[in-house]
Write a protein that holds these residues in place. Sequence first.
Motif, short mmCIF file in Angstrom:
data_model
loop_
_atom_site.label_atom_id
_atom_site.label_comp_id
_atom_site.label_asym_id
_atom_site.label_seq_id
_atom_site.Cartn_x
_atom_site.Cartn_y
_atom_site.Cartn_z
N TYR A 121 0.82 -1.21 0.00
CA TYR A 121 0.00 0.00 0.00
C TYR A 121 0.85 1.26 0.00
O TYR A 121 1.87 1.34 0.69
CB TYR A 121 -0.93 0.02 1.22
CG TYR A 121 -1.96 -1.07 1.19
CD1 TYR A 121 -3.17 -0.90 0.53
CD2 TYR A 121 -1.73 -2.29 1.81
CE1 TYR A 121 -4.11 -1.91 0.49
CE2 TYR A 121 -2.66 -3.31 1.78
CZ TYR A 121 -3.85 -3.11 1.12
OH TYR A 121 -4.78 -4.12 1.07
N VAL A 143 -2.83 5.73 0.92
CA VAL A 143 -3.90 4.90 0.39
C VAL A 143 -5.25 5.39 0.94
O VAL A 143 -5.34 5.85 2.09
CB VAL A 143 -3.69 3.41 0.76
CG1 VAL A 143 -3.74 3.19 2.26
CG2 VAL A 143 -4.69 2.52 0.05
N ARG A 155 -2.06 4.72 5.22
CA ARG A 155 -1.60 3.35 5.48
C ARG A 155 -1.62 3.04 6.97
O ARG A 155 -1.95 1.92 7.37
CB ARG A 155 -0.22 3.14 4.89
CG ARG A 155 0.22 1.69 4.99
CD ARG A 155 1.45 1.35 4.22
NE ARG A 155 2.55 2.24 4.55
CZ ARG A 155 3.66 2.34 3.84
NH1 ARG A 155 3.80 1.65 2.75
NH2 ARG A 155 4.61 3.15 4.22
N GLN A 169 -9.15 -2.65 -6.66
CA GLN A 169 -7.89 -2.05 -6.26
C GLN A 169 -7.39 -1.18 -7.40
O GLN A 169 -7.49 -1.56 -8.57
CB GLN A 169 -6.83 -3.12 -5.96
CG GLN A 169 -7.11 -3.93 -4.72
CD GLN A 169 -6.04 -4.99 -4.49
OE1 GLN A 169 -5.49 -5.55 -5.41
NE2 GLN A 169 -5.78 -5.26 -3.22
N ILE A 190 -3.12 2.38 -4.31
CA ILE A 190 -3.45 3.72 -3.85
C ILE A 190 -4.92 3.84 -3.46
O ILE A 190 -5.32 4.79 -2.79
CB ILE A 190 -3.08 4.79 -4.90
CG1 ILE A 190 -3.85 4.59 -6.21
CG2 ILE A 190 -1.57 4.81 -5.12
CD1 ILE A 190 -3.73 5.73 -7.20
N HIS A 191 -5.73 2.87 -3.89
CA HIS A 191 -7.14 2.84 -3.51
C HIS A 191 -7.62 1.40 -3.48
O HIS A 191 -7.25 0.60 -4.34
CB HIS A 191 -8.01 3.64 -4.49
CG HIS A 191 -9.47 3.57 -4.15
ND1 HIS A 191 -9.99 4.19 -3.04
CD2 HIS A 191 -10.49 2.93 -4.75
CE1 HIS A 191 -11.30 3.94 -2.99
NE2 HIS A 191 -11.62 3.17 -4.01
#
Length: 141
Positions: free
Chosen positions: A30, A34, A48, A108, A120-121
Amino acid sequence: MDSTQQVQQQMQRWQQAVISQDVGQVMTFYHDNVRAFDAISQLQFSNRSQYQQHWQTCLSMCTLSKFDIDQLDIYADGDLAVCSFLNHCGGIDEQTGQEQASWMRGTQVYRQINGQWLIIHEHFSAPFDPATGMAMFGLTP
């Protein structure tokens, strides 16, 4: 190896880290910033550190018995990739000894930063019945 293959390999490594229940290893996938929408607990996680605490709580609730990825689609272009998939996730309830598992929806978004694909997501969700407000954990693909 093209971007799609790189992301698929990264996702497989992430999946193995989750199965191992090693939160420290899971979190290496991650980005620091994130943004995550998980199916339980908070509405969102914005970094994170927050998400690591959530992962720790989730993985301490049971012994993970399955974490299968199915119907994976990956779209990669440049330094961004989007993955959508179904996730069959379950664990053994340590008090009852019974497995509790269900299919979830997962998305994701990866970004390649300094040669490494990082999440990042992330978004996990379960469908629900609007008439009852209850999650529909019994659905199968």
